[in-house]
Design an enzyme around this catalytic site. Structure first.
Site, PDB file in Angstrom:
ATOM      1  N   HIS A 113       0.827  -1.213   0.000  1.00  0.00           N
ATOM      2  CA  HIS A 113       0.000   0.000   0.000  1.00  0.00           C
ATOM      3  C   HIS A 113       0.860   1.260   0.000  1.00  0.00           C
ATOM      4  CE1 HIS A 113      -4.329  -1.281   0.927  1.00  0.00           C
ATOM      5  NE2 HIS A 113      -3.667  -2.375   0.584  1.00  0.00           N
ATOM      6  N   HIS A 127      -1.518 -12.793  -0.750  1.00  0.00           N
ATOM      7  CA  HIS A 127      -2.785 -13.076  -0.080  1.00  0.00           C
ATOM      8  C   HIS A 127      -2.797 -14.444   0.593  1.00  0.00           C
ATOM      9  CE1 HIS A 127      -5.398  -9.931  -2.444  1.00  0.00           C
ATOM     10  NE2 HIS A 127      -4.615  -9.390  -1.534  1.00  0.00           N
ATOM     11  N   SER A 142      -4.047 -22.334   4.560  1.00  0.00           N
ATOM     12  CA  SER A 142      -2.843 -22.380   5.405  1.00  0.00           C
ATOM     13  C   SER A 142      -2.761 -21.188   6.357  1.00  0.00           C
ATOM     14  CB  SER A 142      -1.588 -22.458   4.536  1.00  0.00           C
ATOM     15  OG  SER A 142      -1.532 -21.370   3.640  1.00  0.00           O
TER      16      SER A 142
END
Length: 316
Positions: A63, A190, A239
């Site tokens: 970001h 992600h 996971s």
């Protein structure tokens, strides 16, 4: 005489230009020799107290770099509230990431050799690497030498959105000379963390979109009911806190949470990359490292247009 002047000017501009964006792995070797161990110790400490510290820290790096370059402008807090943090796209950044960076900054400045000599931007870059490594992912030599930016505005935030299609995503990535492989590899981040029900609500209601596995859509509706709760979070893959290639296997099963995730497998321009990373974790790790290095070179500030912030939240 004219030839000498031209050669001198050419030499000067070559030195100035190369110095303007040059990053190197040993930048702090003599300035703050214990830098990497100090940052990693802080990251490890935060990860021991919260299981989303790694994901939040890694996301903070993205970001930051994707807006005005890797200059820690994401950390600046303006008195009038007009800063990147207050842009809606950053409202779902978890405080754990900020706390990790501030803990690392405090650890670095507590070393007399390092006090106020290391940029917040470099600390973010190191912490992001350590968050990946300490979660079971690859490690790499971080290129260092960034200065901190002096400007942060809400209007400057223009991040890839969770509902964007492949063309929209690539238009944003290509601006920074990032390729389709970079898009898929960086999306693999992600594999750590979760997203708010807010970002997938439109995929579930009034009816689930066709990109979602029907059974998975029903499962998600149970986790994200029609009475929207923006504080309800769903993990991206199975996971959860391990950095691996499970994210890509999830996409193959039509279980990608965000539209911008699943579209990577639906679109035939990127599906083969997803397939490769799903079957070859080492290929994903290699691509991810290369993409993180490229990401880390975006918009690097120097002493000309930056500073070493004493407090990461405020300009000097």
């Amino acid at each position: 005489m004219k030839i000498f002047q031209l050669l001198f000017l050419a030499s000067f501009f070559t030195i100035f230009y190369s110095g303007a964006t040059a990053l190197n792995e040993t930048y702090y070797a003599s300035i703050c020799p214990n830098l990497e161990s100090l940052v990693q110790g802080a990251v490890r400490g935060m990860m021991s107290t919260t299981n989303i510290a790694a994901a939040a820290t890694l996301r903070l790096f993205f970001h930051d770099c994707f807006v005005q370059g890797c200059d820690a402008s994401i950390l600046i807090q303006n008195a009038n509230g007009d800063d990147e943090l207050h842009n809606f796209d950053n409202q779902f950044l978890r405080a754990d990431g900020y706390r990790t960076i501030m803990a690392a900054k405090a650890a670095v400045d507590a070393d007399p050799q390092c006090t106020n000599k290391v940029s917040c931007a470099d600390i973010i870059a190191l912490a992001a690497r350590d968050a990946v490594f300490l979660s079971g992912g690859p490690t790499w030599k971080v290129e260092l030498g960034r200065y901190d930016g002096k400007i942060s505005t809400s209007s400057s935030v223009n991040l890839p959105g969770p509902s964007e299609n492949y063309d929209q995503l690539m238009s944003r990535f290509s601006v920074h000379n990032l390729t389709p492989t970079d898009l898929v590899a960086l999306s693999g981040a992600h594999t750590l963390g979760a997203t708010s029900c807010f970002h997938i609500y439109s995929r579930l209601y009034p009816t689930p979109d066709s990109y979602l596995d029907p059974g998975f859509a029903i499962q998600l509706q149970g986790q994200c009911p029609a009475a929207l709760n923006v504080n309800q979070f769903i993990f991206f893959d199975n996971s959860v806190v391990t950095f691996d290639n499970d994210y890509f296997k999830v996409l193959q099963q039509k279980k990608g949470l965000l539209f911008s995730d699943e579209v990577l497998y639906v679109d035939n321009r990127s599906s083969s990359i997803v397939d490769k990373f799903a079957t070859d974790q080492s290929a994903f790790f290699t691509a991810f490292v290369n993409s993180m290095l490229k990401l880390g070179r975006i918009g690097v500030k120097t002493a000309v247009d930056g500073e070493i912030r004493k407090d990461c939240h405020f300009t000097n």
